[in-house]
Motif scaffolding. Structure first.
Motif, mmCIF file in Angstrom:
data_model
loop_
_atom_site.group_PDB
_atom_site.id
_atom_site.type_symbol
_atom_site.label_atom_id
_atom_site.label_comp_id
_atom_site.label_asym_id
_atom_site.label_seq_id
_atom_site.Cartn_x
_atom_site.Cartn_y
_atom_site.Cartn_z
ATOM 1 N N GLU A 88 12.965 40.790 -60.676
ATOM 2 C CA GLU A 88 13.286 41.331 -59.462
ATOM 3 C C GLU A 88 11.981 41.212 -58.587
ATOM 4 N N MET A 89 11.079 41.825 -58.916
ATOM 5 C CA MET A 89 9.715 41.954 -58.189
ATOM 6 C C MET A 89 9.232 40.310 -58.090
ATOM 7 N N ARG A 90 9.432 39.511 -59.122
ATOM 8 C CA ARG A 90 8.949 38.274 -58.977
ATOM 9 C C ARG A 90 9.817 37.362 -57.863
ATOM 10 N N HIS A 91 10.898 37.434 -57.872
ATOM 11 C CA HIS A 91 11.662 36.952 -56.754
ATOM 12 C C HIS A 91 11.298 37.494 -55.519
ATOM 13 N N ALA A 92 11.038 38.783 -55.344
ATOM 14 C CA ALA A 92 10.682 39.127 -53.989
ATOM 15 C C ALA A 92 9.245 38.309 -53.431
ATOM 16 N N LEU A 93 8.334 38.515 -54.361
ATOM 17 C CA LEU A 93 7.078 37.769 -54.054
ATOM 18 C C LEU A 93 7.212 36.233 -53.963
ATOM 19 N N GLU A 94 8.078 35.616 -54.672
ATOM 20 C CA GLU A 94 8.283 34.231 -54.494
ATOM 21 C C GLU A 94 8.906 33.884 -53.097
ATOM 22 N N ARG A 95 9.632 34.728 -52.744
ATOM 23 C CA ARG A 95 10.393 34.591 -51.284
ATOM 24 C C ARG A 95 9.324 34.742 -50.254
ATOM 25 N N HIS A 96 8.307 35.768 -50.529
ATOM 26 C CA HIS A 96 7.272 35.859 -49.483
ATOM 27 C C HIS A 96 6.302 34.720 -49.386
ATOM 28 N N ILE A 97 6.049 34.145 -50.405
ATOM 29 C CA ILE A 97 5.099 32.990 -50.620
ATOM 30 C C ILE A 97 5.917 31.826 -50.085
ATOM 31 N N ALA A 98 7.191 31.657 -50.087
ATOM 32 C CA ALA A 98 7.803 30.481 -49.614
ATOM 33 C C ALA A 98 7.964 30.885 -48.093
ATOM 34 N N GLY A 99 8.037 31.894 -47.563
ATOM 35 C CA GLY A 99 7.934 32.449 -46.138
ATOM 36 C C GLY A 99 9.409 32.678 -45.707
ATOM 37 N N ASP A 100 10.364 33.019 -46.763
ATOM 38 C CA ASP A 100 11.528 33.377 -46.531
ATOM 39 C C ASP A 100 11.905 34.747 -46.610
ATOM 40 N N ALA A 101 10.745 35.528 -46.776
ATOM 41 C CA ALA A 101 10.942 36.964 -46.719
ATOM 42 C C ALA A 101 9.433 37.399 -46.248
ATOM 43 N N GLN A 102 9.091 38.771 -45.896
ATOM 44 C CA GLN A 102 8.019 39.403 -45.674
ATOM 45 C C GLN A 102 7.865 40.673 -46.695
ATOM 46 N N VAL A 103 7.099 40.504 -47.690
ATOM 47 C CA VAL A 103 6.842 41.541 -48.652
ATOM 48 C C VAL A 103 5.493 42.531 -48.024
ATOM 49 N N ILE A 104 5.859 43.897 -47.614
ATOM 50 C CA ILE A 104 4.914 44.719 -47.094
ATOM 51 C C ILE A 104 4.390 46.000 -48.245
ATOM 52 N N PRO A 105 3.408 46.102 -48.825
ATOM 53 C CA PRO A 105 3.293 47.122 -49.553
ATOM 54 C C PRO A 105 2.787 48.434 -48.785
ATOM 55 N N ILE A 106 3.355 49.396 -48.857
ATOM 56 C CA ILE A 106 2.995 50.617 -48.143
ATOM 57 C C ILE A 106 2.547 51.528 -49.079
ATOM 58 N N LEU A 107 1.019 51.976 -48.927
ATOM 59 C CA LEU A 107 0.401 52.807 -49.980
ATOM 60 C C LEU A 107 0.664 54.363 -49.659
ATOM 61 N N LEU A 108 1.469 55.087 -50.569
ATOM 62 C CA LEU A 108 1.724 56.324 -50.518
ATOM 63 C C LEU A 108 0.552 57.072 -50.991
ATOM 64 N N ARG A 109 0.014 56.729 -52.235
ATOM 65 C CA ARG A 109 -0.904 57.753 -52.796
ATOM 66 C C ARG A 109 -1.849 56.777 -53.326
ATOM 67 N N PRO A 110 -3.083 57.175 -53.495
ATOM 68 C CA PRO A 110 -4.084 56.584 -54.205
ATOM 69 C C PRO A 110 -3.526 55.861 -55.363
ATOM 70 N N ALA A 111 -4.066 54.363 -55.502
ATOM 71 C CA ALA A 111 -3.696 53.688 -56.852
ATOM 72 C C ALA A 111 -4.545 52.575 -56.945
ATOM 73 N N ASP A 112 -4.933 52.061 -58.079
ATOM 74 C CA ASP A 112 -5.878 51.126 -58.485
ATOM 75 C C ASP A 112 -4.937 49.815 -58.109
ATOM 76 N N LEU A 113 -5.185 48.934 -57.163
ATOM 77 C CA LEU A 113 -4.502 47.930 -56.872
ATOM 78 C C LEU A 113 -5.155 46.804 -57.772
ATOM 79 N N SER A 114 -6.232 46.692 -57.742
ATOM 80 C CA SER A 114 -7.209 45.445 -58.539
ATOM 81 C C SER A 114 -6.161 44.723 -59.627
ATOM 82 N N GLY A 115 -6.104 43.695 -59.483
ATOM 83 C CA GLY A 115 -5.411 42.996 -60.554
ATOM 84 C C GLY A 115 -3.853 42.667 -60.105
ATOM 85 N N THR A 116 -3.405 43.591 -59.214
ATOM 86 C CA THR A 116 -1.769 43.587 -59.043
ATOM 87 C C THR A 116 -1.789 42.737 -57.851
ATOM 88 N N PRO A 117 -0.629 42.160 -57.550
ATOM 89 C CA PRO A 117 -0.220 41.207 -56.542
ATOM 90 C C PRO A 117 -0.410 41.758 -55.160
#
Length: 546
Positions: A88-117
Motif C-alpha cells: 500500500e505504501m508503494r501504491h501511494a508513492l507510485e501515485r505521487h510519482i505519477a502526479g495523481d496524488a500528493q504524498v506529504i510526510p509530517i515529521l512528528l518525532r525525530p527519526a533517521d530518514l536516510s535511505g527512506t523514500p
C-alpha cells in the motif's frame, strides 16, 4: 448565465496514516485541519477511522487509490511498522510519482530518514523540524496546516505535477518489499465475529468542502500491542500521600478516554471512550467497571452526572445524547436526537431538570432531561462548532466556547442574544479556546486555549481577562475549578495536568506527569481533595490534589 460561475471547488480527499503510538499527535493536527474550514480552504470535513483487521488491505487500497493528498505521520514507530514496507505504501508513492496524488510526510518525532523514500519529498513542518522539537507545538501544527492548505490550493488550481519517473528516482522513492509482503502484514489480529473487528467509519459530518478520509487512519496490531504494553497499570497507594501522588490508574477502556466525571457523592467516576462505551467505576479503587453502557453506536465523547447522582448523560459521534441509570446502565431512559452534528459537550442544570448540549452543528440546545423531545432553547450565537458548554452555579446563565474563537455567556431560560461575548483573539489568543468552566461563586469563568494558556474571565461586568496561567507546552484540552474555589485544574496535549492557585496566579503548584499521551479531560472530587484525568493513552488516573 453560465452555471460554471457557481460551481464550487471539487472535493479534495485526504488520507492520513499513523501508528497508534502517535495518535495524540494526529488529534492535535486534526483540530488545526478543522479550523481551516473556517478560512474557506477546507469547506467540508469527514472523520473516518480504520481499525486494523483481516480486511485492512482492501480498506487501505480503497482510500489510497482515491485520495488526492496522503499524509504520512512519520516517527520511528511509523518507520518500524509493517505499513512502511507494505504494498500500500508503494501504491501511494507510485501515485505521487505519477502526479495523481500528493504524498506529504509530517515529521512528528525525530527519526533517521536516510535511505527512506521520504528524503525525496518535502516534509512538514518547515525545515523538516520534528513537531516535538518545537518550543510551541501549536506553531508547529499551524505550520503543517498552512502547508496542507497550500497543497489543496495547488490541487484545485491544477498546478500539481508528478515527479520525474526515471528508474533511479522510482527505485529510491519506493521502499523494498520484504519476503512474503504480499501477505497481510497483520497477523493474529482477527477479533472473531464482532463488528468491532472490522473497519469502522465515523463521520463528523460538518458538511462543508474538502473531505478528509481516515483521520483515525491505520492502527496496526503490532503498534497497538506496543502501546498497550506500555500503558501504566494500577499503581499501589504510596505510603505517604503528597500532592501529585497517583492513587491508581483505571484501565477499563480499550481506546482513548475522552471524558471523565466525578459523581456528586464522590464514590463513583464515569468515563467516556472511543471504544464506544461509557463506564462507571469505583472512585476509591478503580478495578473492574461497575457499569458498562453500550447504548451509543459510535465513539462516546462526553459524559456528565445528574446532580442527584442517579442518572448519567452521555453524548457522542452518533449525534445523540442518552440519559441512563447510573447504577444499572441498561437501556437509555431518554435519547435526545435534536442535534444534526456530533455532540462535543454537555452539562446538567444545577436543579437536574434540564441538559445543555453543545454540537458540531454550531448550536447549544437546552432540553428536558426527563423527556427529551424537542429543544426548549436552541442557542445560535456561534458561527462555528461549539466545543464546550457550562452551566452557571445559580442555573441562570450558560457559557459556551466555539471554534469561532468566542466565549459567550447567555440567558439559560431564554437564549436570545449573548449577554457577554469575548472575542478571544482581541486578548492575544489567535488559535481559539477548547474548554470552559465556572468558578463556584459564578463570578468568573476559566477557559483552556489552543494557545497553551489557561485564562480567567470576568463573568458579570465584561472586564475581560482577569488572569492568565502559562506553563503548558501544548493546547489545553480541559479545565475545571475546584469545588472549594481555591484551585484551577488544566489538562493538556503535552500529556500533563497542572494545578494552579485561583487567587494568586503564578506558576503551577503541582504538575502531574503520569500520562503517556495527551490529556483530554480533568475533573475534581466533590471534596476538592482528589483529581481525575482522562487520556488518549486509554487510561484515567486518580491523584492526590494538594
Amino acid at each position: 448565465m453560465d452555471s460554471s460561475m457557481h460551481e464550487t471547488p471539487s472535493l479534495v480527499t485526504i488520507f492520513s496514516s499513523y501508528v497508534r503510538k502517535d495518535e495524540a499527535f494526529y488529534h492535535e493536527l486534526d483540530k488545526h485541519l478543522r479550523l481551516l474550514q473556517y478560512q474557506e480552504i477546507i469547506s467540508a470535513y469527514n472523520y473516518r477511522q480504520i481499525v486494523a483487521s483481516t480486511d485492512w488491505t482492501t480498506t487501505l487500497n480503497e482510500h489510497i487509490n482515491t485520495a488526492s493528498i496522503i499524509l504520512l505521520l512519520i516517527s520511528p514507530d511509523f518507520i518500524a511498522s509493517d505499513y512502511y514496507s507494505s504494498i500500500e505504501m508503494r501504491h501511494a508513492l507510485e501515485r505521487h510519482i505519477a502526479g495523481d496524488a500528493q504524498v506529504i510526510p509530517i515529521l512528528l518525532r525525530p527519526a533517521d530518514l536516510s535511505g527512506t523514500p521520504f528524503t525525496h519529498l518535502s516534509c512538514l513542518p518547515r525545515n523538516a523540524q520534528p513537531v516535538t522539537n518545537w518550543t510551541d507545538r501549536d506553531e508547529a501544527f499551524l505550520d503543517i496546516a498552512t502547508g496542507i492548505r497550500a497543497a489543496i490550493k495547488e490541487l484545485r488550481s491544477g498546478k500539481v505535477q508528478g515527479l520525474p519517473s526515471g528508474p533511479a528516482l522510482q527505485s529510491s522513492l519506493l521502499p523494498s518489499l520484504p519476503s512474503g509482503s504480499s501477505q497481510n502484514p497483520i497477523q493474529g489480529s482477527s477479533q472473531g465475529s464482532s463488528s468491532h473487528s472490522r473497519r469502522r467509519f465515523l463521520a463528523l459530518g460538518i458538511g462543508l468542502g474538502a473531505i478528509i478520509i481516515s483521520s483515525g487512519a491505520i492502527w496496526y496490531a503490532s503498534s497497538r500491542h506496543d502501546t498497550l504494553s506500555s500503558t501504566p497499570k494500577s499503581a499501589a497507594h504510596p505510603a505517604i500521600l503528597t500532592a501529585g501522588s497517583i492513587l491508581f490508574t483505571y484501565t477499563g477502556h480499550t481506546e482513548p478516554v475522552f471524558s471523565v466525571a466525578w459523581s456528586p457523592t464522590g464514590k463513583r467516576l464515569a468515563s467516556a471512550s472511543y471504544d464506544n462505551t461509557a463506564q462507571v467505576w469505583n472512585a476509591a479503587t478503580g478495578g473492574e467497571p461497575l457499569v458498562t453502557y453500550r447504548g451509543h453506536s459510535g465513539l462516546v465523547g462526553t459524559v456528565a452526572w445528574s446532580p442527584d447522582g442517579k442518572r448519567i448523560a452521555s453524548g457522542g459521534f452518533d449525534k445523540t445524547v442518552q440519559v441512563w441509570d447510573a447504577s444499572t446502565g441498561g437501556e437509555p431512559l431518554v435519547t435526545y436526537m435534536g442535534h444534526t452534528g456530533v455532540i462535543e459537550s454537555l452539562e446538567w442544570s444545577p436543579d437536574g431538570r434540564h441538559i445543555a448540549s453543545a454540537s458540531y452543528d454550531n448550536t447549544v440546545q437546552v432540553w428536558d432531561a426527563a423527556t427529551g423531545g424537542s429543544p426548549l432553547i436552541t442557542y445560535r450565537g456561534h458561527t462555528a462548532f461549539v466545543e464546550s458548554v457550562a452551566w452557571s452555579p445559580n442555573g441562570q446563565q450558560i457559557a459556551s466556547v466555539s471554534a469561532d474563537k468566542t466565549l459567550q455567556v447567555w440567558d439559560a431560560a431564554a437564549g436570545g442574544s449573548p449577554l457577554i461575548t469575548y472575542n478571544v483573539h482581541l486578548y492575544g489568543n489567535k488559535y481559539g479556546i477548547s474548554s470552559v468552566a465556572w468558578s463556584p461563586d459564578g463570578k468568573q469563568i476559566v477557559t483552556g486555549g489552543y494557545d497553551n494558556k489557561v485564562q480567567v474571565w470576568d463573568a458579570t461586568t465584561r472586564k475581560g481577562v482577569l488572569a492568565t496561567y502559562i506553563g503548558h507546552i501544548g493546547s489545553v484540552e480541559s479545565v475545571a475549578w475546584s469545588p472549594d474555589g481555591k484551585y484551577i485544574l488544566s489538562g493538556a496535549f503535552d500529556s500533563t495536568v497542572k494545578l494552579w492557585d485561583s487567587n494568586a496566579g503564578g506558576n503551577a503548584l503541582v504538575t502531574y506527569t503520569g500520562h503517556a499521551l495527551a490529556v483530554s479531560s480533568v475533573t475534581w472530587s466533590p471534596d476538592s481533595k482528589h483529581i481525575a484525568s482522562a487520556s488518549y493513552d486509554n487510561t484515567v488516573e486518580v491523584c492526590q490534589a494538594i
